[in-house]
Design a protein around this motif. Structure first.
Motif: not given
Ligand SMILES: [Zn+2]
Length: 597
Positions: A385, A389, A412, A415
């Protein structure tokens, strides 16, 4: 000792140590530059004689300055997170914060003038090709133009907010974190904080979960009068703000900040609500797995299969790199750089802050990733995750500091996508029981992110409208809206007992950032939909995905996704995301039948 203990980041690209004289030198230099910037451009940006040359050099100077200014604070906060126990780390943050505010005040005029500039002037200037790089930054800064007030009015609102809205937010935080939730576990009386009592709702023992739920309700109800008053006050405060700023409906300010229109948000939420029966289908199965007659609110997060497998850091690293590599060599190459160049802090250590994050840092440097790796499958997913990012920030660097971070609804994207890739490879290598654990965890996480946040959004809409139409609301009135709103997503699969009716009282987003919650549904479902495109299109999808990441925050979510052929106003797009979730539930059901046989 696990080898993870050695995985610490090297922050020397920022500064050598907390005593590095470079920190204050950077701040001194930024202050000088900010003063020169103000001397040079104040009164010029909102002038009708503004030229493309002036705007270009102003934004470029502003970007360069903002980037330098970000470094001391980024460094101070990273070093603080890695070890919060050292007082000198906290002191450095405070020091940098104070100096940074002094500098930021010098620069404040710029965005205000940018907003105030006449549309005809700015629009004509933005046509100039040389400004392409800053077009979105300028447009996004101007989105609030119609909702701003005069400078003296803005100043009064700003100052009074410290004893008004912000004071009530702080009262909320201090009140909730000050509540002692009392319960007895294994014959022992305990007094817990809110995060501790909520963590117990995931305990494998039903008695413990039941006691935790009761304690949570008791603690909240005992403070119900205060918390209800805070909610009423803040919701009323927002309605005043919205009226003064000429927002026509409660959600409008949030949608504007998210660069989304009401229609798109409604399409998304409607797709989530239409899919409530899927949630109910899963929880009926969960009830069967647990062997209960009735599944209660305190069983919602009960673990049903335990993930026992351990993945030492080296193995986790390899798993992430391999799954990224299978998708695209660009992804694995960039991710490998994070490991090789020590841009990751994964070691457990005393004083280290909890949670995980990725700091984008600046475009002339690179992102850093922070987590505590404890060898669980969950930690492998967290690593994927945060590296997702990291990749996003890394690839978007070419857009420049003002345009590389994404708007909230798409923040998001990389991620969750990275996490999906690793989830699939973890699941494919697991034995049956491990697979069941992985699927159950993933499905419940998705429901909590997509459906629950949509239900919370509907609740919030009702709450703000009721307060505007009927005046101050009682705790009972709010509880009724909450109870029926959340129950809707479970149908008859799970019973939210009376105890659950006051659980709106601790949700911080309702108080600090109204209507924030739908960004979670948006982000997660978007990734599911992208994932289904990837499955359908295979290889062909990959360069478009990389292009999405490279675009960063240089355009609105709608423009961004239109570039890969996605129309976020089309309900069918969101239903595509729902189908991926449905397939996960199908798969879990199949695995469970196999397991039982
Ligand atoms: Zn995140």
């Amino acid at each position: 000792m696990p080898e993870t203990t050695k995985v610490a980041w090297d922050l020397s690209d920022l500064f050598a140590s907390i005593n590095d004289p470079g920190i204050d030198r950077t701040l001194d230099d930024c202050l000088d530059r900010a003063r020169q910037f103000a001397d040079r451009y104040r009164g010029k940006i909102d002038d009708t004689g503004l030229t493309a040359e002036t705007l270009l050099s102003a934004v470029a100077d502003y970007e360069a300055l903002a980037q330098e200014l970000a470094k001391p604070m980024t460094y101070a906060s990273l070093i603080f997170c890695a070890d919060t126990s050292k007082p000198e780390h906290g002191a450095l943050m405070q020091h940098v914060q104070e100096r940074q505010t002094e500098i930021a005040l010098q620069l404040l005029f710029f965005e205000l003038e940018l907003m105030a500039a006449e549309p005809e002037v700015i629009d004509a200037i933005l046509e100039d090709e040389r400004l392409e790089r800053y077009r979105h930054f300028v447009r996004a800064s101007r989105l609030f133009r119609e909702h701003r007030l005069s400078e003296p009015e803005e100043k009064i609102l700003e100052e009074k907010a410290n004893t008004g809205g912000r004071a009530f937010q702080r009262l909320f935080e201090e009140s909730v974190s000050g509540i002692e939730f009392k319960l007895t576990i294994d014959g022992e009386e305990q007094s817990l904080t809110e995060p501790e009592v909520i963590a117990l709702l995931r305990d494998p023992r039903r008695e413990t979960r039941k006691a935790a739920a009761a304690a949570l309700s008791r603690g909240l109800s005992e403070n119900g009068r205060l918390l209800t008053f805070i909610f009423n006050t803040l919701i009323y405060d927002k309605s005043i703000d919205d009226r003064l700023r000429r927002y026509s409906h409660p959600e409008q300010a949030r949608n504007t900040a998210n660069e989304l229109d009401a229609e798109t948000v409604e399409t998304l939420i409607a797709a989530c609500v239409a899919s409530y029966p899927l949630t109910a289908r899963y929880y009926r199965l969960k009830r069967e797995v647990l062997g209960y007659d009735v599944l209660m609110h305190y069983d919602r997060y009960a673990p049903i299969f335990e993930s026992k497998k351990r993945h030492p850091f080296e193995e986790g690293r390899q798993m992430v790199l391999d799954s990224f590599e299978r998708f695209s060599p660009v992804m694995s190459r960039v991710a490998a750089e994070f490991f090789d160049k020590q841009w990751i802090d994964a070691a457990p250590r005393p004083g280290k802050r909890g949670g995980a994050f990725c700091s984008y840092v600046t475009t002339d440097l690179h992102p850093y990733v922070f987590l505590t790796y404890l060898d669980r499958s969950d930690d492998v997913m967290t690593l994927a995750h945060e590296l997702g990012h990291g990749l996003h920030g890394y690839l978007a660097r070419e857009r420049g500091y003002l345009s590389f971070s994404s708007a909230l609804p798409v923040a998001e994207l990389a991620s969750t996508f990275g996490q999906m890739l690793v989830f699939e490879s973890l699941a494919s290598q697991a034995d049956l029981e491990e697979k069941l654990a992985l699927y159950a965890e993933k499905i419940e996480e998705v429901f909590a992110t997509v459906h629950r946040q949509a239900a919370m959004y509907r609740f919030e809409q009702g709450l703000h409208r009721a307060r505007r139409e009927r005046g101050e609301l009682t705790a009972d009135e709010i509880s009724q809206m909450w109870q029926s709103g959340i129950q809707a997503m479970f149908g008859d699969s799970l019973e939210l007992g009376d105890e659950h009716s006051c659980w709106w009282m601790y949700i911080e987003h309702f108080v600090s950032t109204p209507f924030y919650v739908y960004a979670y549904s948006f982000g997660e479902l978007l990734v599911m939909a992208l994932y289904s495109m990837y499955r359908r299109e295979g290889e062909g999808f990959v360069p478009r995905y990389i292009e999405l990441l490279t675009t960063g925050g240089s355009c609105s979510p709608q423009e961004l996704l239109a570039r890969v052929g996605i129309d976020i106003k089309d309900p069918e797009f969101w239903r595509g995301g729902m189908r991926v979730i449905e397939e996960m539930v199908d798969q879990f059901e199949r695995l469970y039948r196999e397991y039982k046989a």
